[in-house]
Design a protein around this motif. Structure first.
Motif, PDB file in Angstrom:
ATOM      1  N   MET B   1      44.231  30.506  43.344  1.00  0.00           N
ATOM      2  CA  MET B   1      44.989  31.746  43.139  1.00  0.00           C
ATOM      3  C   MET B   1      44.582  32.443  41.842  1.00  0.00           C
ATOM      4  N   ASN B   2      44.432  31.631  40.776  1.00  0.00           N
ATOM      5  CA  ASN B   2      44.068  32.234  39.494  1.00  0.00           C
ATOM      6  C   ASN B   2      42.563  32.311  39.269  1.00  0.00           C
ATOM      7  N   ASP B   3      41.826  32.253  40.355  1.00  0.00           N
ATOM      8  CA  ASP B   3      40.375  32.299  40.262  1.00  0.00           C
ATOM      9  C   ASP B   3      39.867  33.665  39.853  1.00  0.00           C
ATOM     10  N   ILE B   4      40.621  34.711  40.205  1.00  0.00           N
ATOM     11  CA  ILE B   4      40.190  36.067  39.885  1.00  0.00           C
ATOM     12  C   ILE B   4      41.256  36.740  39.025  1.00  0.00           C
ATOM     13  N   LYS B   5      40.795  37.218  37.892  1.00  0.00           N
ATOM     14  CA  LYS B   5      41.725  37.907  37.005  1.00  0.00           C
ATOM     15  C   LYS B   5      41.160  39.268  36.631  1.00  0.00           C
ATOM     16  N   VAL B   6      41.997  40.283  36.708  1.00  0.00           N
ATOM     17  CA  VAL B   6      41.564  41.639  36.372  1.00  0.00           C
ATOM     18  C   VAL B   6      42.373  42.121  35.171  1.00  0.00           C
ATOM     19  N   TYR B   7      41.667  42.401  34.093  1.00  0.00           N
ATOM     20  CA  TYR B   7      42.304  43.017  32.928  1.00  0.00           C
ATOM     21  C   TYR B   7      42.104  44.518  33.103  1.00  0.00           C
ATOM     22  N   ALA B   8      43.202  45.249  33.188  1.00  0.00           N
ATOM     23  CA  ALA B   8      43.102  46.660  33.547  1.00  0.00           C
ATOM     24  C   ALA B   8      44.043  47.510  32.704  1.00  0.00           C
ATOM     25  N   LEU B   9      43.884  48.803  32.860  1.00  0.00           N
ATOM     26  CA  LEU B   9      44.823  49.757  32.274  1.00  0.00           C
ATOM     27  C   LEU B   9      45.461  50.507  33.443  1.00  0.00           C
ATOM     28  N   SER B  10      46.731  50.801  33.323  1.00  0.00           N
ATOM     29  CA  SER B  10      47.430  51.441  34.443  1.00  0.00           C
ATOM     30  C   SER B  10      46.928  52.861  34.700  1.00  0.00           C
ATOM     31  N   THR B  11      46.314  53.471  33.679  1.00  0.00           N
ATOM     32  CA  THR B  11      45.873  54.861  33.805  1.00  0.00           C
ATOM     33  C   THR B  11      44.384  55.010  34.107  1.00  0.00           C
ATOM     34  N   CYS B  12      43.671  53.906  34.175  1.00  0.00           N
ATOM     35  CA  CYS B  12      42.207  53.956  34.250  1.00  0.00           C
ATOM     36  C   CYS B  12      41.705  54.020  35.688  1.00  0.00           C
ATOM     37  N   ILE B  13      40.883  54.990  35.959  1.00  0.00           N
ATOM     38  CA  ILE B  13      40.398  55.193  37.332  1.00  0.00           C
ATOM     39  C   ILE B  13      39.412  54.105  37.753  1.00  0.00           C
ATOM     40  N   HIS B  14      38.590  53.630  36.826  1.00  0.00           N
ATOM     41  CA  HIS B  14      37.633  52.571  37.186  1.00  0.00           C
ATOM     42  C   HIS B  14      38.378  51.275  37.519  1.00  0.00           C
ATOM     43  N   CYS B  15      39.491  51.058  36.795  1.00  0.00           N
ATOM     44  CA  CYS B  15      40.311  49.871  37.072  1.00  0.00           C
ATOM     45  C   CYS B  15      40.927  50.003  38.461  1.00  0.00           C
ATOM     46  N   ARG B  16      41.436  51.183  38.746  1.00  0.00           N
ATOM     47  CA  ARG B  16      42.077  51.433  40.036  1.00  0.00           C
ATOM     48  C   ARG B  16      41.064  51.250  41.173  1.00  0.00           C
ATOM     49  N   ASN B  17      39.876  51.791  40.973  1.00  0.00           N
ATOM     50  CA  ASN B  17      38.846  51.674  42.010  1.00  0.00           C
ATOM     51  C   ASN B  17      38.389  50.227  42.199  1.00  0.00           C
ATOM     52  N   ILE B  61      36.720  42.019  34.623  1.00  0.00           N
ATOM     53  CA  ILE B  61      37.072  41.237  35.806  1.00  0.00           C
ATOM     54  C   ILE B  61      36.470  39.841  35.669  1.00  0.00           C
ATOM     55  N   VAL B  62      37.316  38.847  35.790  1.00  0.00           N
ATOM     56  CA  VAL B  62      36.837  37.474  35.690  1.00  0.00           C
ATOM     57  C   VAL B  62      36.925  36.833  37.067  1.00  0.00           C
ATOM     58  N   ILE B  63      35.768  36.471  37.609  1.00  0.00           N
ATOM     59  CA  ILE B  63      35.721  35.786  38.900  1.00  0.00           C
ATOM     60  C   ILE B  63      35.106  34.427  38.649  1.00  0.00           C
ATOM     61  N   LYS B  64      35.954  33.404  38.715  1.00  0.00           N
ATOM     62  CA  LYS B  64      35.558  32.042  38.317  1.00  0.00           C
ATOM     63  C   LYS B  64      34.972  32.102  36.900  1.00  0.00           C
ATOM     64  N   ASP B  65      33.686  31.729  36.751  1.00  0.00           N
ATOM     65  CA  ASP B  65      33.139  31.743  35.397  1.00  0.00           C
ATOM     66  C   ASP B  65      32.352  33.012  35.095  1.00  0.00           C
ATOM     67  N   LYS B  66      32.384  33.978  36.028  1.00  0.00           N
ATOM     68  CA  LYS B  66      31.639  35.221  35.833  1.00  0.00           C
ATOM     69  C   LYS B  66      32.537  36.310  35.246  1.00  0.00           C
ATOM     70  N   VAL B  67      31.989  37.017  34.270  1.00  0.00           N
ATOM     71  CA  VAL B  67      32.739  38.136  33.697  1.00  0.00           C
ATOM     72  C   VAL B  67      32.024  39.431  34.062  1.00  0.00           C
ATOM     73  N   ILE B  68      32.752  40.338  34.684  1.00  0.00           N
ATOM     74  CA  ILE B  68      32.180  41.620  35.074  1.00  0.00           C
ATOM     75  C   ILE B  68      32.854  42.715  34.256  1.00  0.00           C
ATOM     76  N   VAL B  69      32.029  43.434  33.515  1.00  0.00           N
ATOM     77  CA  VAL B  69      32.552  44.480  32.639  1.00  0.00           C
ATOM     78  C   VAL B  69      32.341  45.837  33.313  1.00  0.00           C
ATOM     79  N   GLY B  70      33.413  46.518  33.617  1.00  0.00           N
ATOM     80  CA  GLY B  70      33.315  47.784  34.337  1.00  0.00           C
ATOM     81  C   GLY B  70      33.308  47.533  35.833  1.00  0.00           C
ATOM     82  N   PHE B  71      33.410  48.613  36.603  1.00  0.00           N
ATOM     83  CA  PHE B  71      33.459  48.472  38.050  1.00  0.00           C
ATOM     84  C   PHE B  71      32.050  48.481  38.638  1.00  0.00           C
ATOM     85  N   HIS B  72      31.529  47.280  38.873  1.00  0.00           N
ATOM     86  CA  HIS B  72      30.202  47.119  39.481  1.00  0.00           C
ATOM     87  C   HIS B  72      30.382  46.417  40.821  1.00  0.00           C
ATOM     88  N   LYS B  73      30.307  47.177  41.898  1.00  0.00           N
ATOM     89  CA  LYS B  73      30.457  46.587  43.236  1.00  0.00           C
ATOM     90  C   LYS B  73      29.492  45.439  43.468  1.00  0.00           C
TER      91      LYS B  73
END
Lengths: 110, 83
Positions: B1-17, B61-73
Motif C-alpha cells: 500500500m505504501n509502495d507509492i508516495k506522491v508529494y504534491a501541492l493542491s494547486t499544482c497542475i503537474h501534480c494533478r496530472n 513521486i516515490v515508487i518503491k526505491d525510484k524517485v521521479i521528479v516532475g510528471f514524467h509518464k
C-alpha cells in the motif's frame, strides 16, 4: 474576478512582452484558478506549482510571473508551471519538456 | 500500500496530472499535499522530500526505491513495470 477575466487581463499585458498563455486550456485555466486560490490564501498570486512560504517578502521571487520565468521560457519554451510559454512552444516547433526547478530550495523557509 | 508516495501541492497542475495518470494506471498511492500542512508536520515532510529530491519540487513521486521528479509518464511506466 474569475479565471477567464484574469486570463483576458494578463494576456493583454504579457503577450506584448513575448509571453503567451499555454494554448492547452486544460493546463492554463486550472493554473489561473489556482493563482486565484493563492490570492485568496496568501493575499498574493504565488506560483501554484511551488511551495509558497505564505509571507510576501519570502515569496517575492515566486509571485506570478516569477523571476525564473524569463530564463525558463528562454531555455525550455515554458515556465516551470507551463502557464507562460513562448510562441514556438504553442506553435509546436520546439519539443515540450518537463522544466526542472530553478528556484533554490533554500528559499523554502516555512 | 505504501509502495507509492506522491508529494504534491493542491494547486499544482503537474501534480494533478501525475495523480490522474497514476489513477489511470490503476495503482494505489499515498498523496501528501505539502502546501496544506503546517508547523512541525510540514517541516518533517519538507525534510522527507528534500532527502529524496534536493530541489524540493513538486510532484516528487516515490515508487518503491525510484524517485521521479516532475510528471514524467515514461519514468512512471518504467518504475511501475518493475513491480
Amino acid at each position: 474576478m474569475d479565471a477567464k477575466q484574469l486570463y483576458e487581463m494578463l494576456k493583454k499585458v504579457q503577450e506584448p512582452k513575448g509571453y503567451y498563455f499555454n494554448k492547452d486550456m486544460d493546463m492554463t485555466m486550472p493554473l489561473l484558478e489556482s493563482l486565484l486560490t493563492n490570492k485568496e490564501r496568501f493575499g498574493y498570486m504565488a506560483c501554484p506549482c511551488r511551495l509558497a512560504n505564505g509571507e510576501y517578502e519570502a515569496d517575492k521571487d515566486i509571485l506570478c510571473p516569477c523571476v525564473y520565468r524569463e530564463a525558463d521560457v528562454q531555455e525550455y519554451g515554458a515556465c516551470f508551471c507551463a502557464l507562460y510559454v513562448s510562441k514556438e512552444f504553442n506553435d509546436g516547433t520546439i519539443e515540450k519538456q518537463v522544466v526542472p526547478e530553478r528556484r533554490p530550495p533554500e528559499k523554502i523557509l516555512f | 500500500m505504501n509502495d507509492i508516495k506522491v508529494y504534491a501541492l493542491s494547486t499544482c497542475i503537474h501534480c494533478r496530472n501525475a495523480k490522474k495518470y497514476l489513477d489511470e494506471c490503476g495503482v494505489k498511492y499515498e498523496c501528501v499535499h505539502v502546501d496544506e500542512l503546517t508547523g512541525d508536520e510540514r517541516k518533517k515532510i519538507v525534510q522527507e522530500v528534500k532527502e529524496r529530491n534536493p530541489a524540493v519540487s513538486f510532484p516528487t513521486i516515490v515508487i518503491k526505491d525510484k524517485v521521479i521528479v516532475g510528471f514524467h509518464k515514461d519514468q512512471i511506466d518504467e518504475a511501475l513495470k518493475e513491480d
